[in-house]
Design a protein around this motif. Sequence first.
Motif, PDB file in Angstrom:
ATOM      1  N   ASP A   7      -2.231 -26.015  24.589  1.00  0.00           N
ATOM      2  CA  ASP A   7      -1.717 -26.570  23.332  1.00  0.00           C
ATOM      3  C   ASP A   7      -2.824 -26.994  22.378  1.00  0.00           C
ATOM      4  O   ASP A   7      -2.647 -26.949  21.162  1.00  0.00           O
ATOM      5  N   ASP A   8      -3.961 -27.424  22.924  1.00  0.00           N
ATOM      6  CA  ASP A   8      -5.044 -27.894  22.067  1.00  0.00           C
ATOM      7  C   ASP A   8      -6.107 -26.819  21.803  1.00  0.00           C
ATOM      8  O   ASP A   8      -7.185 -27.122  21.311  1.00  0.00           O
ATOM      9  N   GLU A  60      -6.767 -28.670   9.809  1.00  0.00           N
ATOM     10  CA  GLU A  60      -6.383 -29.571  10.897  1.00  0.00           C
ATOM     11  C   GLU A  60      -4.902 -29.952  10.772  1.00  0.00           C
ATOM     12  O   GLU A  60      -4.171 -29.976  11.770  1.00  0.00           O
ATOM     13  N   GLN A  61      -4.475 -30.231   9.554  1.00  0.00           N
ATOM     14  CA  GLN A  61      -3.071 -30.590   9.336  1.00  0.00           C
ATOM     15  C   GLN A  61      -2.156 -29.414   9.653  1.00  0.00           C
ATOM     16  O   GLN A  61      -1.119 -29.580  10.300  1.00  0.00           O
ATOM     17  N   GLU A  62      -2.546 -28.231   9.204  1.00  0.00           N
ATOM     18  CA  GLU A  62      -1.715 -27.051   9.435  1.00  0.00           C
ATOM     19  C   GLU A  62      -1.571 -26.750  10.930  1.00  0.00           C
ATOM     20  O   GLU A  62      -0.509 -26.364  11.404  1.00  0.00           O
ATOM     21  N   LEU A  63      -2.656 -26.921  11.681  1.00  0.00           N
ATOM     22  CA  LEU A  63      -2.636 -26.613  13.108  1.00  0.00           C
ATOM     23  C   LEU A  63      -2.226 -27.810  13.975  1.00  0.00           C
ATOM     24  O   LEU A  63      -2.082 -27.668  15.187  1.00  0.00           O
ATOM     25  N   HIS A  64      -2.092 -28.989  13.354  1.00  0.00           N
ATOM     26  CA  HIS A  64      -1.730 -30.220  14.074  1.00  0.00           C
ATOM     27  C   HIS A  64      -2.756 -30.534  15.161  1.00  0.00           C
ATOM     28  O   HIS A  64      -2.403 -30.925  16.277  1.00  0.00           O
ATOM     29  N   LEU A  65      -4.019 -30.361  14.824  1.00  0.00           N
ATOM     30  CA  LEU A  65      -5.126 -30.623  15.742  1.00  0.00           C
ATOM     31  C   LEU A  65      -6.242 -31.345  14.996  1.00  0.00           C
ATOM     32  O   LEU A  65      -6.420 -31.133  13.797  1.00  0.00           O
ATOM     33  N   THR A  66      -6.993 -32.149  15.703  1.00  0.00           N
ATOM     34  CA  THR A  66      -8.205 -32.741  15.155  1.00  0.00           C
ATOM     35  C   THR A  66      -9.373 -31.962  15.734  1.00  0.00           C
ATOM     36  O   THR A  66      -9.496 -31.844  16.955  1.00  0.00           O
TER      37      THR A  66
END
Length: 160
Positions: A89-90, A33-39
């Motif tokens: 983007d998501d 999640e951190q690497e992809l900047h997504l939850t």
Amino acid sequence: MYLDTAKAKFSEVFQGTNFVPKPASEGEIQEMEQELHLTFPPAYREFLLWMGHGAGGFASHFIFNIHRLPRNQESARELIEDEGLILPDDAIVFCWGNQGYYFKFIQAHDGDNPKVHDYHEGEGFLWEHRPDLQNFILNCIKWYDERPELLARLRAGYEY
């Protein structure tokens, strides 16, 4: 919770085969999640905690290992670029076709149990191809369930 029916059907259909789910850890999920900047939506987290590292030969025409997510994202953007399309983007490209011309994705902001969308090279996006992850997984299971001869071979030790 979101995948209970799929998990039960998976256990029923693949009992005695090498299709054994290999879960990702909560730490691996948070790192991704951190690497992809997504939850990740809760249903997708549940999927990863169930079979984030695959499940033997289950759905072997798809690549859906958690560690492939960054590569899937990058490859998907490159694939659609030629058609002048843009990946939302998501988008979470959770499933890459092993022949490299199609992929499946969900959207992080599409609720707890997001719809599954497809992209096929030359055909573009197929929005809302499956109403949710459980339906996608059940459809994959159904493919095997409709082939009793293959299931018999899998239970006899055949590796698919």
